[in-house]
Enzyme design. Structure first.
Site, short mmCIF file in Angstrom:
data_model
loop_
_atom_site.label_atom_id
_atom_site.label_comp_id
_atom_site.label_asym_id
_atom_site.label_seq_id
_atom_site.Cartn_x
_atom_site.Cartn_y
_atom_site.Cartn_z
N GLU A 143 -0.21 8.38 1.84
CA GLU A 143 -1.40 7.71 2.37
C GLU A 143 -1.20 7.25 3.81
OE1 GLU A 143 -4.24 3.83 1.36
OE2 GLU A 143 -2.27 4.03 0.42
N GLU A 240 -10.91 -0.08 -3.13
CA GLU A 240 -9.82 -0.96 -2.72
C GLU A 240 -10.31 -1.86 -1.58
OE1 GLU A 240 -5.06 -0.43 -1.94
OE2 GLU A 240 -6.42 0.69 -0.65
#
Length: 259
Positions: A143, A240
């Site tokens: 990520e 998120e």
């Protein structure tokens, strides 16, 4: 249409962690993700998933001393043994939870270590992790994270991630594409997604500025969702974000997109 997963690290955090599964299901989420499961009994988590009909979408590899400010250990040359132990631990949890994706946080680059050493360490660790996870049918993700929220974080852009994936040479290494981090780092949310779509298997969201729920900032999320759908993305989108008030009060955006 993409499916939305509640990130239980950030959503429903008014409640104890093990109570958040029920709250996510009640709110209409079909899946959940979170940073780490390792402080909890895996059988107890599995029971909550089954009880509420939820899919365990994603969690991270162990990432060092999180409370102490570490944000991954995959680039740290002196932590390779710990990284490998973390891979085994993550597989143990993921297989029990039915989790088919695990994210690897690169970590913060330590001062004084040449980039060539950091990259070589990262590549070698990813080769090992991709191979071991692949034996269990689990995808490995990396990520890119913006350098404003985590100064010194080693992996910042999808282009950098794609370069590392090419060097690793595994068919079991993919990109986790976080729209919030991309907006802060480079923008070009849709163009960058199109460029790397073949390698993107998981998307995360939050609005900017503030990292709050969609509709509170500058990102045109109705357009983003419509475009991702048109481009054929049918994976999960992990929510998120930090609720501006309470999680429940900030879920209006989810109803607006038909969830």
């Amino acid at each position: 249409m993409p499916k939305f997963a509640a990130n239980l690290t950030m959503l429903f955090n008014e409640a104890p962690f093990m109570e958040r599964f029920a709250l996510a299901a009640k709110a209409g989420f079909e899946g959940v993700e979170y940073l780490f499961p390792y402080d909890f009994d895996k059988d107890a988590i599995r029971a909550e998933l089954d009880k509420h009909g939820l899919t365990q979408v994603l969690h991270n590899l162990p990432a060092g001393n999180w409370a102490g400010g570490e944000r991954g250990i995959a680039v740290l040359p002196d932590r390779v043994d710990e990284f490998r132990e973390g891979v085994a631990k993550a597989i143990d949890y993921a297989t029990k939870l039915g989790c088919k994706q695990i994210n690897c946080l690169s970590g913060i680059a330590p001062a004084g270590v040449p980039d060539s050493v950091l990259r070589a360490t990262f590549v070698a660790n990813l080769k090992l992790a991709a191979s071991e996870l692949g034996k269990h049918g689990i995808k490995l993700l990396i990520e890119p994270i913006n350098h404003f929220d985590i100064p010194g974080f080693y992996l910042n852009t999808p282009d950098q991630a794609a370069s590392i994936i090419a060097e690793v040479g595994s068919d079991n290494l993919y990109i986790q594409y976080d729209l919030y981090h991309q907006q802060r780092t480079e923008g070009e949310l849709i163009g960058t997604f199109k460029k790397h779509q073949a390698q993107i298997v998981h998307v995360q969201l939050a609005d900017n500025p503030g990292r709050n729920e969609p509709g509170t900032g500058e990102i045109a999320y109705p357009f983003v969702f419509k475009t991702l759908d048109a481009l054929g993305y049918d994976g999960w989108i992990g929510c998120e974000y930090k609720p501006r008030t309470t999680t429940e009060e900030g879920l209006g955006w989810l109803a607006e997109v038909g969830r």
